[in-house]
Design an enzyme around this catalytic site. Sequence first.
Site, PDB file in Angstrom:
ATOM      1  N   HIS A 166       7.653  -3.340   8.452  1.00 49.95           N
ATOM      2  CA  HIS A 166       7.549  -3.799   7.052  1.00 49.95           C
ATOM      3  C   HIS A 166       5.969  -3.883   7.135  1.00 49.95           C
ATOM      4  O   HIS A 166       5.149  -4.620   7.647  1.00 49.95           O
ATOM      5  CB  HIS A 166       8.152  -5.156   6.758  1.00 49.95           C
ATOM      6  N   CYS A 167       5.600  -3.193   6.071  1.00 54.77           N
ATOM      7  CA  CYS A 167       3.983  -3.173   5.647  1.00 54.77           C
ATOM      8  C   CYS A 167       3.608  -4.077   4.633  1.00 54.77           C
ATOM      9  O   CYS A 167       4.014  -3.561   3.439  1.00 54.77           O
ATOM     10  CB  CYS A 167       3.593  -1.559   5.296  1.00 54.77           C
TER      11      CYS A 167
END
Length: 379
Positions: A166-167
């Site tokens: 998850h960025c």
Amino acid sequence: MVKIRWKIKQIPLAIFKKFLDKCQYVKTCLRSLTYNHHMSQDYASDVALEPIIWIVDNFAGFLGPFFVVAVAVLTSTVVVFAHLVGLPYWWEKSPAMTIFLITFGYWLLMNVTFHYIMAVFTPPGGPPDKELYDAVSICKKCLTPKPARTHHCSICNKCILKMDHHCPWLNNCVGFANHRYFFMYMLYTVIGSMFLIVFGIEIAYNVLWLADDGEWTETEPLEGHPITYNLTGHIVPISEMNEYRDNTIEPTDGTIVQSEAELYRVFIRRSLTFMAFINVAVVIALGLLTMWHAKLIYHGETSIEAHINAKETKRLAARGRTYRNPYDFGPKKNFQIFLGLVNGRSFWRHFLFPSTHKPEEDGTVFETINSVPTSNNWP
């Protein structure tokens, strides 16, 4: 004659030994109460990191939009400063070189902008609700079947196909459908920052290191001659103007008013300092991240799978066996599959220029080294 041996000297040693036995007994009891057959160093690390994971889960989603805005603002600022500082300098030096820099620079900007927007707004993909697919496990949080290479994102609170991570800078998960956009954005951003550094070094050298060359400095007036020099180099009687100090004018009310030339020089200095800091930081930080993901693509795995494969390699090595990643088809084919350069797609059209082509698979079933066609034309 009987010889009497006194054991009084052995009493302290016996007491100490009995004390150690009791301590060992208590330790064994406590360990039996907390015994876990699956306990390992990795499990203990995961438990210790739970507070950090909780913070990330609760704040990453909230701060995501602010990170996206920050990326947009920083990118726009760098582009504006490049136009205000770089274009005038290179146009005065070489119009032909300036045209080349504009063309190459806008090509990079087009790719950076396109791939970032696509990475942000393209859903990474999730397991279909009604379609049938091969499930390898059940998600403990979603309580739904999970296809191969699918993992649950605690921030998005859903399962992601071929999840990488998850960025927060995208406010989105990097997964099956947008992994290529994410990697291409990083790659073109690093190239763009290096481009600005290479063609900005000369400007920075002339402005920051040779700033005194050609700049006006106050000259001591000749004795008996009430004159001084203004910014243009003309001699002006002191009686007709206020005193100049360091390219500034000091009015009679005591305030300092900088000249337009000095204000422009200050702007150039600060702009170059800002550009140097941002671009060097991007090349170092994002460059290392890009190389890490290129290595993952080289081996046909994601960030999560890299940890899983490392554990499996270690576990099987202890048993005298060799682990092989089932999705590793070799560097060339791995990059072709990842970039979607199959079925007639070319490097010149679908890599060097923006393209919205999607991955070949559906995200629920992937070809493996045991199931691919044997033809050398694949993919």
